[in-house]
Design an enzyme around this catalytic site. Structure first.
Site, PDB file in Angstrom:
ATOM      1  N   ILE A   1       0.832  -1.231   0.000  1.00 21.49           N
ATOM      2  CA  ILE A   1       0.000   0.000   0.000  1.00 21.49           C
ATOM      3  C   ILE A   1       0.853   1.261   0.000  1.00 21.49           C
ATOM      4  O   ILE A   1       0.424   2.309  -0.490  1.00 21.49           O
ATOM      5  CB  ILE A   1      -0.968  -0.020   1.205  1.00 21.49           C
TER       6      ILE A   1
ATOM      7  N   ASN B   1      -2.386   1.342  15.919  1.00 14.50           N
ATOM      8  CA  ASN B   1      -2.844   0.971  17.270  1.00 14.50           C
ATOM      9  C   ASN B   1      -3.182   2.274  17.991  1.00 14.50           C
ATOM     10  O   ASN B   1      -2.933   3.364  17.480  1.00 14.50           O
ATOM     11  CB  ASN B   1      -1.766   0.177  18.016  1.00 14.50           C
TER      12      ASN B   1
ATOM     13  N   VAL C   1       1.413  -3.351   8.460  1.00 12.29           N
ATOM     14  CA  VAL C   1       1.270  -2.212   7.529  1.00 12.29           C
ATOM     15  C   VAL C   1       1.615  -0.897   8.228  1.00 12.29           C
ATOM     16  O   VAL C   1       2.147   0.032   7.615  1.00 12.29           O
ATOM     17  CB  VAL C   1      -0.157  -2.184   6.929  1.00 12.29           C
ATOM     18  N   ASP C   2       1.390  -0.824   9.544  1.00 12.39           N
ATOM     19  CA  ASP C   2       1.745   0.371  10.333  1.00 12.39           C
ATOM     20  C   ASP C   2       3.249   0.628  10.234  1.00 12.39           C
ATOM     21  O   ASP C   2       3.705   1.742   9.956  1.00 12.39           O
ATOM     22  CB  ASP C   2       1.329   0.119  11.793  1.00 12.39           C
TER      23      ASP C   2
ATOM     24  N   TYR D   1      -4.174  -8.431  14.626  1.00  5.41           N
ATOM     25  CA  TYR D   1      -5.390  -8.352  15.451  1.00  5.41           C
ATOM     26  C   TYR D   1      -6.340  -9.517  15.244  1.00  5.41           C
ATOM     27  O   TYR D   1      -7.378  -9.600  15.895  1.00  5.41           O
ATOM     28  CB  TYR D   1      -6.076  -7.006  15.228  1.00  5.41           C
TER      29      TYR D   1
HETATM   30  N1  APR Z   1       0.687  -3.086   2.335  1.00  5.56           N
HETATM   31  C1  APR Z   1      -0.577  -3.554   2.381  1.00  5.56           C
HETATM   32  N2  APR Z   1      -1.029  -4.420   3.307  1.00  5.56           N
HETATM   33  C2  APR Z   1      -0.123  -4.843   4.237  1.00  5.56           C
HETATM   34  C3  APR Z   1       1.218  -4.379   4.261  1.00  5.56           C
HETATM   35  C4  APR Z   1       1.613  -3.465   3.249  1.00  5.56           C
HETATM   36  N3  APR Z   1       2.853  -2.975   3.190  1.00  5.56           N
HETATM   37  N4  APR Z   1       1.858  -4.979   5.321  1.00  5.56           N
HETATM   38  C5  APR Z   1       0.948  -5.781   5.916  1.00  5.56           C
HETATM   39  N5  APR Z   1      -0.242  -5.720   5.263  1.00  5.56           N
HETATM   40  C6  APR Z   1      -1.497  -6.413   5.564  1.00  5.56           C
HETATM   41  C7  APR Z   1      -1.393  -7.686   6.360  1.00  5.56           C
HETATM   42  O1  APR Z   1      -1.038  -8.784   5.520  1.00  5.56           O
HETATM   43  C8  APR Z   1      -2.824  -7.807   6.885  1.00  5.56           C
HETATM   44  O2  APR Z   1      -3.659  -8.433   5.922  1.00  5.56           O
HETATM   45  O3  APR Z   1      -2.288  -5.558   6.358  1.00  5.56           O
HETATM   46  C9  APR Z   1      -3.269  -6.349   7.028  1.00  5.56           C
HETATM   47  C10 APR Z   1      -3.378  -5.849   8.466  1.00  5.56           C
HETATM   48  O4  APR Z   1      -2.404  -6.493   9.243  1.00  5.56           O
HETATM   49  P1  APR Z   1      -1.568  -5.695  10.383  1.00  5.56           P
HETATM   50  O5  APR Z   1      -0.660  -4.751   9.736  1.00  5.56           O
HETATM   51  O6  APR Z   1      -1.028  -6.728  11.309  1.00  5.56           O
HETATM   52  O7  APR Z   1      -2.680  -4.819  11.138  1.00  5.56           O
HETATM   53  P2  APR Z   1      -3.766  -5.253  12.211  1.00  5.56           P
HETATM   54  O8  APR Z   1      -4.161  -6.686  12.103  1.00  5.56           O
HETATM   55  O9  APR Z   1      -4.856  -4.204  12.107  1.00  5.56           O
HETATM   56  O10 APR Z   1      -3.002  -5.078  13.604  1.00  5.56           O
HETATM   57  C11 APR Z   1      -2.672  -3.773  14.016  1.00  5.56           C
HETATM   58  O11 APR Z   1      -0.374  -4.331  14.319  1.00  5.56           O
HETATM   59  O12 APR Z   1       1.357  -3.329  13.255  1.00  5.56           O
HETATM   60  C12 APR Z   1       0.651  -3.341  14.427  1.00  5.56           C
HETATM   61  O13 APR Z   1       0.796  -1.089  15.234  1.00  5.56           O
HETATM   62  C13 APR Z   1      -0.080  -2.044  14.657  1.00  5.56           C
HETATM   63  O14 APR Z   1      -0.678  -2.637  16.888  1.00  5.56           O
HETATM   64  C14 APR Z   1      -1.171  -2.499  15.569  1.00  5.56           C
HETATM   65  C15 APR Z   1      -1.530  -3.871  15.004  1.00  5.56           C
END
Ligand code: APR
Length: 175
Positions: free
Chosen positions: A13, A26, A35-36, A123
């Site tokens: 993304i 978060n 992705v964060d 999550y």
């Molecule tokens: N581009 C697009 N999608 C991505 C990318 C990227 N660069 N990196 C990861 N993803 C996808 C993952 O494969 C997943 O399907 O984003 C989706 C959300 O996953 P997470 O990033 O783990 O987010 P989430 O499940 O909402 O958990 C949030 O994770 O990173 C920490 O700080 C964040 O504490 C928070 C938690």
């Protein structure tokens, strides 16, 4: 680049050049993994400085910052629910993430926006259910014609791309 309406896109993304990309953050808004982490790495340290001033974000709500070094102009940070089995209004809170992010986008004149699969990583939210909620909220916003006219649901892998595509096809409207 992408047709008007709702579509699925697979990839990182942070490489998209749109009006806004959404971050699955978060409640601290101070970065993390997934992705964060990718968004903070790509946007640069100014993003963290900017986020520090926001004082966090409750689950289900959204905050907007510039994109800094990203090709996209804005980042809309939203905090998805942690999945605890589905009896703690996880669905309502995830719907709120999409609704509030799209409302914030509309307030800022955002015409094109990309969402990652919020809550579907760390999550632990079930992907198929999350995809259905995302498609429903995005279709509602497109029908209202108040916010972005182009919405991308971003999959980071082929499995999620298939889940998102199936959710769009299963919904009885296509934009
Ligand atoms: N581009 C697009 N999608 C991505 C990318 C990227 N660069 N990196 C990861 N993803 C996808 C993952 O494969 C997943 O399907 O984003 C989706 C959300 O996953 P997470 O990033 O783990 O987010 P989430 O499940 O909402 O958990 C949030 O994770 O990173 C920490 O700080 C964040 O504490 C928070 C938690």
């Amino acid at each position: 680049m992408h047709k008007v309406g709702l579509s699925v896109w697979q990839g990182d993304i942070t490489t998209l050049a749109l009006d806004a990309i959404v971050n699955a953050a978060n409640e601290s808004l101070l970065g993390g993994g997934g992705v964060d982490g990718a968004i903070h790495r790509a946007a640069g340290t100014e993003l963290l400085d900017c986020c520090r001033k926001l004082g966090g974000c409750p689950t289900g709500e959204a905050r907007i910052t510039p994109g800094f070094q990203l090709p996209s102009r804005w980042i809309i940070h939203t905090v998805g629910p942690v999945w605890h089995g589905g009896q703690h209004d996880e669905e309502g809170r995830l719907r709120a993430c999409y609704r509030n992010s799209l409302a914030l986008a509309a307030q800022n004149g955002v015409q094109s926006i990309a969402f990652p699969a919020i809550s579907c990583g760390v999550y632990g939210f079930p992907a198929e259910l999350a995809a259905r909620l995302a498609v429903t909220q995005c279709h509602a916003a497109l029908k209202a014609q108040t916010g972005p006219e182009r919405i991308l649901l971003v999959a980071f892998d082929t499995k999620m791309a298939a889940v998102l595509t199936a959710a769009i096809l299963a919904s009885n409207e296509h934009f």
